[in-house]
Enzyme design. Structure first.
Site: not given
Ligand code: PEP
Ligand code: MG
Length: 857
Positions: A482, A589, A626, A719, A742-743, A753, A790
């Site tokens: 993040h 977010r 979200r 995700e 990402n997740d 991550r 996203c």
């Molecule tokens: C993701 O996981 O790709 C996502 C957009 O959510 P976050 O990065 O806020 O966990």
């Molecule tokens: Mg995520």
């Protein structure tokens, strides 16, 4: 200390402490306990009970000064200063807490009879060596003699032990403290005991320390304790494999260090695995095969976290270290020092609060006012003063008091108190810095600073001053952590997972941070600098050209349109996204709105933010909100979560909303109420199965009916691999999918991550992740729905052609790169992208995929 038999006719001395039975059962002499550590009184003198009850209760009033992490042992300090260790069973440390339920925590004041630890007698009896419970006085120097009971005793009412105190005890104990003698220190020594320094090895160590005739301290994790105190040693909670340092002062200091180091290596009387014993590996350790192999001179490698090139000077944020001497001889002077420190801290906090108020930031001002409030709490001052009057230095006493108080806040059920723990920590450190003459507020950063830090929190990052900081590199973290997301949103070049060598660099070293390639270049030559400036120039030209064409849609050469929207964390990003040609918001977010909040936002506050964002976007551009996605590496001060072993696999994302439906309802109502101001959609994070989706939808529907508003579109983040695999079943029940790459990458590849050593591998271009993206897009289309991305790869120019080729309809990207992503898509052809995607799916890893796709530089 001598033992005399206890009789009811005895004369109670005015200096005795009566310990009532903490359990019912049969009393044994300590010498009968089948464990030499207790039988030989290595921990201290006392008594043992074979219990018939299953809850250990307090034998007297006192304070819990130590609760073993495995919850099988607890130490109380009585008002007279007597430290009473109660150790349930033998070898029970091995059970690692299984079968024990602590009913108090460190720092608690307890009264006689209060339950301390409940245990499952059957489990302990079956799995440990014995249930015999030892009650031992660990600071025997305060004690003249013990008068024990005999036979069967009844908990609470019967006397177990009379502790006759030594009149000169307090002076003696002060004399044994290490004052200002010069200390010799050992090299770090690894603790090979499988369960760390628990009671038995601690007792052996304390015995050696006592026999040495020296003052001996043991250091672990920046804390130093008197090595003659078993309780203090146990309180360090040194785990297996940790390294400790021995400090000794006195005539035999050198010999003492050698003897104790060797004893630790030998396991302090316990059998240890030879492999773990060595203080230094016999052979040089082979370098990690996970890390990049070909390090170039003057270049430190990490992973790309936020694109861009920064030229500047290094500023290394070193972890704060407080050099604190434990003891001091002048109590009055120390008390005065503490008072001055607290008063100065109070003044500074008042000034800070006022300056934030003057800048119109009442929220931030409140944080400092809350800190002031904590500082004036009389119990802190009283507790610290008490330690000072026992010979501790002001700084030591203050740190200890704050730590104890913060720990007890942390362990409370009340989230508000839990959140105060970190406030208290902040205030405590401010006072410490003042007392130790250290600078109290963050460093004045030079211009063009490239920050190097072990780690930054999301809110540290959001608060970086872009007028001074041109980029940063962290040892921890990865490209989709993040912190990286925030850096991208701020347009601040960043790299993560950098070689820890970076922390050793000199401040002021000229450097170039390449956020695209994930490297930090040091001692850059003028010629190399000139090339870098040219690259910067080319990048600026590309950005300007893209910005000039920002309103043109992202339509490929063969007429395929991709929607390009923004990832935002607040109203400012929304405004900026419209300015740079954003076609809406694909991900708000919502947790980022409240990173600095110490209190939960009200429904009205949430509604007003969503409404304001919609008004910024205008009637046409959609806004996807979200719902709160907290947990994992995203902490929220106002919503502290219980510690979990695997926070990324625990209560996170929608699971928190379902676990605390009041939070979800409140947010759903705010979103639904805002729907009259524009095209708002709701999206649930981290959906892993259909049942979660249905429950979350039900909550929204119930609130919608109550409010009497029109339905809004509902989508989910994809995700978690299970959702991508079953996308076909989810598709009929949602309006859209948005892939959180990402997740999705971390869960597909089973790699955290934010893990520095895995950072290079947690890459959404891994063909396994690409396949899941394709399954999701295909399932959406078969049901007439759309699929977006996203996660971070949507903003990665190397990933864009692949995502277009896989059938992604919408890319939600970080605001600074939005015009360039649109411009890039306009250069692509869908047919070529599809061919590229098919080739990528057949490859074996992300590195190969990246080699397939050309990079623009
Ligand atoms: C993701 O996981 O790709 C996502 C957009 O959510 P976050 O990065 O806020 O966990
Ligand atoms: Mg995520």
């Amino acid at each position: 200390m001598a033992i005399a038999k206890h009789t009811d006719e005895r004369q109670h001395s005015s200096r005795s402490l009566i310990l009532k039975a903490p359990l019912s059962g049969l009393v044994y002499d300590l010498s009968e306990v089948p464990d030499p550590v207790f039988a030989q009184k290595m921990v201290g003198d006392g008594i043992s009970i074979d219990p018939t009850t299953d809850t250990l209760i307090a034998p007297c009033d006192g304070k819990v000064i130590q609760l073993h992490p495995s919850h099988h042992a607890v130490t109380l300090r009585s008002p007279e200063g007597v430290e009473i260790l109660m150790h349930i069973g033998l070898d029970t440390v091995m059970l690692r807490g299984d079968g024990f339920e602590p009913l108090v925590k460190e720092g608690d004041q307890v009264v006689h009879g209060q339950p301390l630890i409940r245990f499952c007698a059957d489990k302990v009896a079956l799995n440990a060596r014995s249930l015999m419970t030892e009650i031992v006085i660990t600071n025997g120097e305060l004690v003249d003699r013990l008068i024990p009971s005999q036979g069967r005793i009844q908990e609470r009412d019967d006397t177990l032990l009379e502790v006759v105190l030594n009149e000169s005890a307090s002076e003696q104990s002060e004399q044994t403290e290490t004052a200002s003698m010069a200390l010799l220190s050992s090299n770090p020594v690894l603790v090979p005991n499988p369960t760390g320094l628990h009671a038995r090895p601690s007792a052996t160590l304390a015995k050696l320390a006592k026999e040495s005739g020296c003052d001996v301290l043991l250091e672990y994790n920046d804390s130093q304790v008197n090595a003659k105190s078993v309780v203090a040693l146990m309180g360090l909670n040194v785990p297996f494999g940790a390294s400790v340092i021995i400090h000794a002062a006195g005539q035999n200091a050198e010999q003492t260090i050698a003897t104790i180091s060797q004893a630790i290596v030998d396991g302090l009387g316990e059998e240890v695995n030879q492999a773990a014993e060595a203080t230094a590996p016999a052979e040089p350790e082979e370098a990690s095969l996970l890390l990049p192999k070909q390090q170039q001179a003057d270049q430190l490698e990490g992973v790309a976290a936020s694109p861009g090139l920064a030229i500047g000077q290094l500023y290394v944020i070193q972890p704060e270290h407080f050099d604190i001497c434990e003891t001091a001889s002048e109590s009055d002077a120390e008390q005065q020092k503490l008072l001055q420190g607290m008063t100065e801290a109070d003044n500074q906090l008042a000034e800070l609060a006022q300056s934030w108020k003057d800048k119109g930031d009442a929220e931030r001002a409140k944080i400092f006012e809350a800190h002031q409030e904590l500082l004036t709490d009389p119990t802190l001052r009283e507790a610290a003063d008490q330690l000072i009057s026992h010979g501790k230095s002001a700084a030591f006493a203050w740190r200890q008091t704050v730590q104890t108080q913060a720990d007890s806040f942390r362990q409370m059920d009340n989230p508000l108190l839990q959140e105060r723990a970190s406030d208290l920590h902040d205030v405590g450190n401010r006072v410490l810095r003042i007392m130790l003459g250290m600078p109290t507020d963050g460093p004045a950063l030079p211009e063009n600073s490239i920050l190097i830090a072990d780690d930054l929190t999301p809110s540290d990052t959001a608060n970086l001053d872009k007028n001074r900081v041109v980029g940063f590199a962290t040892v921890q973290g990865g490209s989709s952590s993040h912190v990286a997301i925030i850096a991208r949103a701020m347009g601040l070049p960043a790299i993560a997972g950098i070689d820890p060598e970076a922390m050793k660099q000199q401040n002021g070293t000229k450097a170039v941070l390449d956020g695209q390639q994930g490297v930090l270049k040091l001692n850059v030559t003028e010629q190399a600098l000139a090339e870098i400036r040219q690259r910067q120039q080319r990048a600026t030209e590309r950005q300007q050209a893209a910005l000039a064409a920002k309103e043109q849609p992202a339509t490929t050469q063969d007429d395929h349109n991709v929607e390009v929207v923004a990832n935002i964390g607040g109203i400012k990003d929304a405004t900026k996204s419209v300015e740079v040609g954003g076609e809406g918001v694909g991900l708000l977010r919502s947790e980022f709105l409240y990173l600095d909040r110490v209190t939960e936002p009200t429904e009205q506050e949430q509604y007003e933010i969503y409404r304001d964002v919609l008004l910024e976007l205008g009637p046409e551009r959609p806004l996807i909100v979200r719902t709160l996605d907290v947990g994992g590496d995203k902490p929220l001060a106002y919503l502290p979560l219980p510690e979990e072993e695997n926070p990324f696999l625990g209560l996170r994302g929608i699971r928190i909303g379902l676990d605390r439906p009041t939070l979800l309802r409140k947010q759903a109502r705010a979103i639904l109420r805002a729907s009259e101001h524009g095209r708002i959609r709701i999206m649930f994070p981290m959906i892993a199965n259909l049942a979660e989706l249905r429950l979350a939808k039900q909550v929204v529907e119930e609130e919608r009916v109550k409010l009497g508003v029109e339905p809004i579109e509902i989508g989910i983040m994809v995700e978690v691999p299970s959702t991508a695999v079953l996308a076909e079943q989810f598709a009929p029940e949602v309006d859209f999918f948005s892939i959180g790459s990402n997740d999705l990458s971390q869960y597909t590849l089973a790699m955290d991550r934010g893990h520095p050593k895995l950072a290079a591998f947690v890459d959404g271009l891994n063909p396994a992740v690409l396949s899941l993206i394709k399954m999701t897009a295909d399932a959406a289309h078969r049901h007439g729905k759309w699929a977006g991305v996203c996660g971070g790869i949507a903003s990665d120019p190397q990933a864009v052609p692949l995502l277009v080729g896989l059938g992604i309809d919408e890319l939600s990207v970080s605001v600074p790169v939005l015009p360039e992503i649109k411009a890039q898509i306009r250069q692509l052809s869908l047919a070529d992208c599809q061919t590229l995607a098919t080739q990528a799916l057949a490859l074996t890893d992300a590195k190969e995929v990246r080699a397939l796709v050309p990079v623009v530089d």
